[in-house]
Design a protein around this motif. Sequence first.
Motif, PDB file in Angstrom:
ATOM      1  N   GLU A 206       0.832  -1.214   0.000  1.00 24.03           N
ATOM      2  CA  GLU A 206       0.000   0.000   0.000  1.00 24.03           C
ATOM      3  C   GLU A 206       0.869   1.268   0.000  1.00 24.03           C
ATOM      4  N   GLU A 207       1.931   1.250   0.811  1.00 22.18           N
ATOM      5  CA  GLU A 207       2.829   2.422   0.855  1.00 22.18           C
ATOM      6  C   GLU A 207       3.525   2.626  -0.498  1.00 22.18           C
ATOM      7  N   ARG A 208       3.906   1.497  -1.077  1.00 21.24           N
ATOM      8  CA  ARG A 208       4.588   1.573  -2.369  1.00 21.24           C
ATOM      9  C   ARG A 208       3.667   2.176  -3.424  1.00 21.24           C
ATOM     10  N   THR A 209       2.457   1.661  -3.461  1.00 23.21           N
ATOM     11  CA  THR A 209       1.507   2.140  -4.470  1.00 23.21           C
ATOM     12  C   THR A 209       1.171   3.609  -4.239  1.00 23.21           C
ATOM     13  N   THR A 210       1.063   3.992  -2.972  1.00 24.34           N
ATOM     14  CA  THR A 210       0.747   5.400  -2.670  1.00 24.34           C
ATOM     15  C   THR A 210       1.842   6.321  -3.212  1.00 24.34           C
ATOM     16  N   HIS A 211       3.102   5.905  -3.018  1.00 20.52           N
ATOM     17  CA  HIS A 211       4.188   6.759  -3.529  1.00 20.52           C
ATOM     18  C   HIS A 211       4.198   6.771  -5.065  1.00 20.52           C
ATOM     19  N   PHE A 212       4.048   5.592  -5.658  1.00 19.25           N
ATOM     20  CA  PHE A 212       3.994   5.534  -7.130  1.00 19.25           C
ATOM     21  C   PHE A 212       2.888   6.454  -7.652  1.00 19.25           C
ATOM     22  N   GLU A 213       1.736   6.369  -7.020  1.00 19.88           N
ATOM     23  CA  GLU A 213       0.571   7.140  -7.477  1.00 19.88           C
ATOM     24  C   GLU A 213       0.837   8.646  -7.349  1.00 19.88           C
ATOM     25  N   ASP A 214       1.471   9.014  -6.242  1.00 22.84           N
ATOM     26  CA  ASP A 214       1.788  10.435  -6.032  1.00 22.84           C
ATOM     27  C   ASP A 214       2.718  10.941  -7.150  1.00 22.84           C
ATOM     28  N   LEU A 215       3.755  10.146  -7.447  1.00 19.17           N
ATOM     29  CA  LEU A 215       4.686  10.543  -8.510  1.00 19.17           C
ATOM     30  C   LEU A 215       3.965  10.641  -9.843  1.00 19.17           C
ATOM     31  N   TRP A 216       3.099   9.676 -10.056  1.00 17.34           N
ATOM     32  CA  TRP A 216       2.363   9.615 -11.325  1.00 17.34           C
ATOM     33  C   TRP A 216       1.489  10.855 -11.504  1.00 17.34           C
ATOM     34  N   GLN A 217       0.804  11.221 -10.439  1.00 19.89           N
ATOM     35  CA  GLN A 217      -0.118  12.366 -10.531  1.00 19.89           C
ATOM     36  C   GLN A 217       0.652  13.679 -10.676  1.00 19.89           C
ATOM     37  N   ARG A 218       1.823  13.751 -10.060  1.00 22.79           N
ATOM     38  CA  ARG A 218       2.588  15.001 -10.158  1.00 22.79           C
ATOM     39  C   ARG A 218       3.228  15.158 -11.534  1.00 22.79           C
ATOM     40  N   GLY A 219       3.433  14.049 -12.213  1.00 19.65           N
ATOM     41  CA  GLY A 219       3.865  14.112 -13.609  1.00 19.65           C
ATOM     42  C   GLY A 219       5.345  14.396 -13.794  1.00 19.65           C
ATOM     43  N   GLY A 220       5.753  14.499 -15.065  1.00 27.17           N
ATOM     44  CA  GLY A 220       7.156  14.717 -15.397  1.00 27.17           C
ATOM     45  C   GLY A 220       7.975  13.457 -15.173  1.00 27.17           C
ATOM     46  N   LEU A 221       9.277  13.671 -15.081  1.00 29.99           N
ATOM     47  CA  LEU A 221      10.192  12.532 -14.936  1.00 29.99           C
ATOM     48  C   LEU A 221      10.329  12.053 -13.490  1.00 29.99           C
ATOM     49  N   ARG A 222       9.497  12.607 -12.584  1.00 36.77           N
ATOM     50  CA  ARG A 222       9.675  12.252 -11.162  1.00 36.77           C
ATOM     51  C   ARG A 222       9.589  10.751 -10.914  1.00 36.77           C
ATOM     52  N   PHE A 223       8.721  10.084 -11.688  1.00 33.90           N
ATOM     53  CA  PHE A 223       8.592   8.637 -11.484  1.00 33.90           C
ATOM     54  C   PHE A 223       9.940   7.942 -11.737  1.00 33.90           C
ATOM     55  N   TRP A 224      10.809   8.618 -12.435  1.00 39.08           N
ATOM     56  CA  TRP A 224      12.160   8.098 -12.733  1.00 39.08           C
ATOM     57  C   TRP A 224      13.154   8.537 -11.661  1.00 39.08           C
TER      58      TRP A 224
END
Length: 543
Positions: free
Chosen positions: A262-280
């Motif tokens: 759940e914590e992992r998905t929450t962080h992934f989702e946050d990065l995803w929503q904020r956009g840009g290369l942050r997920f990288w």
Amino acid sequence: MSHLPPPDYDVVIVGAGFSGIYLLYKLRQAGFDVLLVDAAEQPGGIWYWNRYPGARVDSQVPLYEFSIAEVWKSWTWSERFPGWEELRAYFLHVCDTLDLWPAMRMKTRVESAQFDEDTAYWRLKLDEGGKVSARFLLPALGFASKPYIPDIPGLSDFEGDWCHTARWPQEGIDLSGRRIALIGTGASGVQVAQEAASCAEQLTLFQRTPILALPMRQEKLDADRQLREKSEYPAVFQKRLTTSGGFECQSLDISALAVTEEERTTHFEDLWQRGGLRFWYHNFADILTNEDANRHAYEFWRDKVRERICDPTIAEKLAPDEPPHPFGTKRPSLEQNYYEIFAQDNVTLVDLNDTAITRVTEAGIETATGMIPCDLIVFATGFDAGRGGLIDMNITGRGGLGLAEAWKSEIKAYLGMAVAQFPNMLFAYGPLSPSGFSNGPTSAEIQGDWICDFLIWLRDNRIGLFEADALAERSWTDMVAQVGSMTLFPKAESWYMGANIPGKPRQLINFPSVSGYADLCHDVARHDYRGFIRNTLSGMETA
Ligand code: NA7
């Protein structure tokens, strides 16, 4: 050497992108007599040459600009991820504001650069018969100055138009109503595809490897808000010097495997929503070093993308169940509606692994399964990254050694800036420095400051000649490979690994940490620039 006539300049810089322009600004401030030359009509480097529809930067405002206060205080962007027109205008603003034009010679290509051992000057041949000499040569060509076009039989027979994304004609090409074949699905291919899909009669996209593209979340920028946010810019510019990618933040300290799902998905989702290369670059600590951690990121990415693709066959091509390579080991691109365009009637995806191109004919592209008629072929097929532009500059060092020969079996460079046997030359944004992994302006400023300090130190110490020591070059080159081997990057057939160019030596061509790189360079400076042989008035010595 005091009896020699002086060279034309203390320093010649080649290239008017972020690195070259920053070097020009710093070195002139430090009192050097400098000339900058560039083959382009206008400054901008990559943003001069890449003017295909949709070309825009993948770093958000204010990361992708100089930290020079008089420049940013007087400049306003219109979009969070600016396009090439605005980036070109920005470079004009920079050159005006910093009064750089008197030292710039545009539309001037360097045909060769030779180190003259008798005088210890660099002698450059320019196009149209021009010649210039300088004590120091600073090529600042960027990592992507030599486009790569695959050798496809029959291209010369094609009766339509064709071009590489980085050689887009200055007058432009109208994509409306065209039947376009687009080869390559890297950052450039994605950007062209989005534009072409909106107006082409037919777009056929040839994919060899799916790009793992991330949502851009583009926004129009309001000038008032930007003005208010400028109070934070100095802190952002300071911060970006201290992160591994030269961005405003870096990966977390914690493993993706040390948290709950759940914590992992929450962080992934946050990065995803904020956009840009942050997920990288702002993901868990081990995304780029641990296959299990990486797999979690890939699966999150895959599931997100698949939600946007209706056709399951296309979904499997664009976002396969099994990762084509570990997430982030090829440069992710940013997209706005890339995954939606494949639902359009005028867009077709051809998987080159199932359907190879056999040749080009007068009328289009022939594949193993049939003919694809087209009137425009766009090669978004990337670059001979890192070394290509430098080799094409025909640089010759001591004893007539050409750079192409020196790098035939391996790219070697001390600090990613200096090559043994090539005295008084430092290149910026080149191989074995962070370049391809870095937010551009961050590396340009780190290297620019370092090079400027080095040249001041040489001047203060009356040292007229320096050269990378071969042992220092060897150990830097080995160290980059060793650091790379601790990551997942060697697992991908990427341009980071030299794998995109037939016959290119396979090695990690970039140092994978901007801040780590800066620390190592500063350490060398603190130790009287160790690793360089230099000529004092009494002779050569090794630091
Ligand atoms: P890239 O990222 O090198 O992408 C090139 C694309 O072209 C990529 O999809 C390649 O597939 C494809 N390619 C290369 N050669 C061929 C051949 N022979 N046949 C078919 N397809 C081919 O270049 P970009 O211009 O998009 O981006 C460069 C950098 O600019 C980017 O990384 C950012 O840092 C900004 P492959 O993946 O090799 O199978």
